[in-house]
Design an enzyme around this catalytic site. Structure first.
Site, PDB file in Angstrom:
ATOM      1  CG  HIS A 161     -39.304  43.993   7.960  1.00  0.00           C
ATOM      2  ND1 HIS A 161     -39.083  42.769   7.571  1.00  0.00           N
ATOM      3  CD2 HIS A 161     -39.811  44.149   9.360  1.00  0.00           C
ATOM      4  CE1 HIS A 161     -39.175  41.883   8.332  1.00  0.00           C
ATOM      5  NE2 HIS A 161     -39.538  42.520   9.704  1.00  0.00           N
ATOM      6  CG  ASP A 180     -37.855  42.373   4.255  1.00  0.00           C
ATOM      7  OD1 ASP A 180     -37.255  43.148   4.758  1.00  0.00           O
ATOM      8  OD2 ASP A 180     -38.837  41.689   5.045  1.00  0.00           O
ATOM      9  CB  SER A 190     -38.428  40.376  11.631  1.00  0.00           C
ATOM     10  OG  SER A 190     -39.817  40.289  11.473  1.00  0.00           O
TER      11      SER A 190
END
Length: 827
Positions: free
Chosen positions: A633, A681, A777
């Site tokens: 992402h 992901d 992230s």
């Protein structure tokens, strides 16, 4: 086609006259000043002569110095004035470029329009350009509008002309808000007058019939990519004039590199199918080799069909355009590189079929995606009408790499389906699924809905008993498969989505029984039975499954955590190869049980800080000398997918103090990544250059887990990163932060978040005080599976409900599910 020459010349003359006048004013002012000083100097000399006839040598030297100073000053002023007019003033404004296209209806296409030097093309292009120019010259951005160019006219399959053009605006350095893509597009759209009564999208643009729905404008393209003739060594235009006609394509680069643009067109009523046989580059050393295929004749961002950056094409690849035009754009750096392929004109065909199902149950035939085996274009449709012989029999569709789910509030990114008036969205997975239609007759409608070319799909169709889809004694998985009841809760993912293992209580250990222990407890790295029988004979070969370690030879052993545990378990010693990882040389304070605290120097040598366009955006982990692992992402949007905008900072404790700074050569996002559910992901990043061996104390790979990895109950791991320390935090920390979290069981995770992908895991603390947050992230969830052992990359920071909320753990990508995928790219 360029703008009206008279208008352009007038603009240029005005600009030129303005520049000359500006310079002349400056020169005149300086000349007057110099003349005034000279007259004053001469008067003083004359007055001095009348008073005294005796010469003063010092006075002459002083006057000469003044004169030289004045002359130098004048020269500097003149040069500065010219420099300001010619350079600095021109830099105060910058060009903004837009590419666009629209369809002109009710106009017959002439073959001469294919040649941009023909009188027919020039005449029509001049007419259209004049209209487009008038639209923007009379708009709210008229003072910023520079000129427009009609680059191509092609025969549209809907009838009429497809016009490709580009626009140029000049704006101050402080970007004018009116120069947004939507604003420029709306100006052209609002100029098209349509009649509400005729229910048609065709209106009139200053007398020119234009299809309002066909107007498309993209911004952000540099002048070099809009006008390839000025920067490319290879510009060509090829045409397939007959249905079925095939035209070969070959591009070879020299040792000095090559930029190439090839425009493909086909006869009206046909589509273009491109076959890429080979794209030979050097992925290990390339710095910008790329192939981009556009569904247009100009490089428009929203019309990209396919893009390949720094990665060769080894197998034949088929692409289909939505119309009869296509653009191939190559960028090949130094080296011996080449492209081979062909394109052909294929007729437009309606994809519709009626299928009579046989009486017997089971799968008996196949349906495929439109244009199979070509990749799916952004626009296509297909309808299948199924009829079964009895009202008790339904239709089953078994997909090989695809799944259908009920449409929610989000759009369908990879296929829009209507099954008997119910809407579903399709998405790609790496396992098979079965979709049941519980009606004797079924209308299945499929529409392409991806922005770019999608992989094709195959589905087997068959009949099933509506009242009993699975036989007696079988369990129906969420994937649609039927598995034996005794396989439920056996620790194995028989359904391929863990639906047979959801909400299962821990199996009975039966340590006192003579029967075989449950696979859940056998050789999982924990002593579950008092006598230790569950951890004996763990190197014995056994049948292969997802919970058994697979040696490089293909043999499987009972021991699940055999990888890099310090003991040789495989006969080929493969379990202890590639183990230069996960052992920090300098690990100050790594055993401290603190969360949200600053890390120590060298404590997490695999931690990477990823910066996009100069700003911290995500984290990553070092997994080899040339590869990093992060979250998909982080790179899912178009503007984030360009590796040239990313920089990796390695061996860094405090932001700005990296031991090694590396550019990113290639980004590999998992092909099945789902931006709505965050499934798959995961992304790989290839470094352009590795770090020197002298930095081994500061930079080191973390170990990758085996697919069979077992995580002990209550395993404590560490999440690290430079992300925000709370949801309300406004300032990013400068020092690397670490927090200790606990792995949640899949049962607990699914009780919190509902149905979840088996490629996810949860970690946190019940109080919610320790968690990852925005900015973390892609960073690592590092675990020591065995006391005193090596650190393994168990998870990748993916998503969660806020940051640090009670009873809402963070969700991580489960790396063990992607071991084979990672190895397929980095080896």
């Amino acid at each position: 086609m360029e703008n009206n020459p008279s208008n352009t010349d007038e603009d240029q003359n005005d600009k030129a006259s303005l520049q000359v006048s500006d310079v002349s004013v400056e020169v005149a002012t300086v000349d007057a000043m110099l003349d005034k000083l000279c007259r004053k100097y001469n008067r003083r000399r004359r007055r001095g002569k009348t008073k005294s006839k005796k010469k003063n040598p010092f006075l002459g030297l002083q006057n000469l110095t003044i004169l030289l100073t004045v002359v130098i000053f004048v020269v500097v002023v003149i040069l500065w004035s010219i420099l300001w007019v010619l350079i600095f003033r021109s830099e105060n404004s910058s060009g903004v470029y837009f590419t666009g296209m629209f369809r002109v209806a009710e106009v017959e296409f002439l073959p001469e329009y294919q040649h941009d030097e023909s009188s027919e093309f020039l005449s029509m292009a001049n007419k259209i350009q004049h209209i487009v120019s008038n639209v923007y010259k009379t708009s709210s951005v008229s003072r910023l509008y520079k000129y427009s160019v009609i680059s191509d006219l092609s025969n549209d399959n809907k009838g009429g002309l497809l016009v490709h053009f580009w626009l140029v605006f000049v704006t101050p350095q402080l970007k004018n808000p009116a120069m947004c893509e939507e604003c420029v597009s709306s100006i052209l759209r609002d100029s098209v007058l349509t009649s509400v009564q005729n229910h048609s999208s065709v209106g009139y643009l200053l007398g020119l019939p234009v299809d309002l729905d066909s107007i498309l404008i993209n911004g952000g393209c540099a002048s070099a990519c809009i006008s390839p003739q000025k920067v490319s060594k290879c510009v060509d235009k090829l045409h397939a004039g007959l249905p079925g006609a095939t035209v070969p394509l070959s591009v070879f680069s020299s040792w000095t590199g090559l930029s190439c643009h090839i425009k493909l067109t086909a006869v009206a009523g046909c589509l273009i199918r491109l076959s890429i046989a080979a794209f030979l580059i050097e992925p290990s050393s390339c710095t910008g080799d790329s192939l981009t295929v556009y569904d247009a004749l100009l490089p428009m961002r929203s019309r990209i069909l396919y893009s390949r950056l720094c990665e060769p094409v080894s197998e034949t690849l088929l692409l289909v355009a939505t119309g009869n035009v296509m653009l191939l754009s190559f960028r090949l750096t130094q080296g011996n590189k080449s492209f081979r392929g062909q394109f052909q004109a294929i007729p437009q065909e309606s994809c519709y079929s009626t299928i009579q199902m046989p009486k017997q149950t089971g799968f008996t035939g196949k349906i495929t995606s439109p244009f199979f085996p070509s990749l799916l274009p952004p626009s296509c449709t297909c309808t299948w009408q199924f009829q079964t012989p009895h009202h008790t029999v339904g239709v089953a569709l078994k997909f090989h790499n695809y799944i259908l789910n009920l449409k929610d509030l989000n759009g369908c990114d990879h296929g829009w389906w209507k099954v008997n008036e119910i809407i579903y969205c399709g998405s790609y997975v790496d396992y098979s699924t079965v979709f049941y239609v519980g009606y004797p007759s079924a209308e299945v409608v499929f529409l392409c809905s991806s922005q770019r070319a999608d992989p094709p799909f195959i589905a087997e169709y068959g009949s099933f008993n509506i009242s009993q889809p699975c036989p007696e004694g079988y369990f129906r998985c969420a994937t649609g498969f039927c598995v034996e009841q005794w396989r439920r809760c056996d620790g194995l993912d028989d359904c391929q989505d863990e639906s047979d293992e959801v909400f299962c209580a821990k199996p009975f250990k039966n340590c006192e029984s003579s029967t075989q222990l449950h696979p859940f407890y056998t050789c999982n790295g924990q002593r579950d039975c008092p006598d230790g029988r569950d951890e004996t004979n763990c190197t014995l070969e056994t049948t292969c499954s997802e919970i058994r370690f697979r040696c490089r030879s293909g043999a499987c052993i009972l021991k699940r955590n055999a990888k890099c545990d310090g003991a040789v378990d495989c006969l080929d010693h493969s379990d202890e190869s590639d183990c230069a990882c996960g052992q920090p040389i300098s690990a100050k304070g790594q055993e401290r049980v603190v969360g949200g605290a600053s890390a120590g120097e060298g404590e997490w040598p695999w931690q990477v800080s990823l910066h996009f366009a100069g700003h911290l955006y995500c984290g990553a982990s070092v997994i080899s000398s040339r590869w990093l692992l992060s979250a998909a992402h982080c790179f899912s949007k178009d503007r984030l997918s360009n590796p040239q905008q990313w920089v990796a900072y390695l061996g860094m404790l405090t932001q700005g103090s990296a031991k090694h700074v590396a550019e990113i050569q290639r980004i590999v996002v998992h092909e099945y990544y789902n931006r709505h559910s965050f499934d798959y992901d995961i992304a790989l990043l290839q470094l352009r250059r590795t770090w020197p061996a002298s930095l081994a104390a500061h930079i080191q790979p973390i170990c990758l887990p085996a697919a069979s990895q077992a995580l002990p109950d209550g395993l404590r791991c560490w999440v690290t990163g430079w992300g925000y320390r709370s949801e309300d935090d406004k300032v990013l920390p400068s020092v690397l932060q670490k927090a200790q979290v606990q792995i949640f069981s899949q049962r607990e995770c699914k009780q919190t978040y509902g149905p979840m992908s088996p490629r996810m895991l949860c970690a946190g603390v019940a109080s919610g005080e320790k968690d990852a947050c925005w900015g973390d992230s892609g960073g690592p969830l590092s675990c020591k599976v065995q006391d005193g052992g090596r650190w393994f990359l168990v998870g990748i920071v993916s998503w969660g409900a806020g940051c640090g909320r009670p009873s809402l753990p963070g969700v991580y990508t489960r790396v063990a599910k992607f071991t084979a995928w990672i190895q397929s790219h980095i080896l």
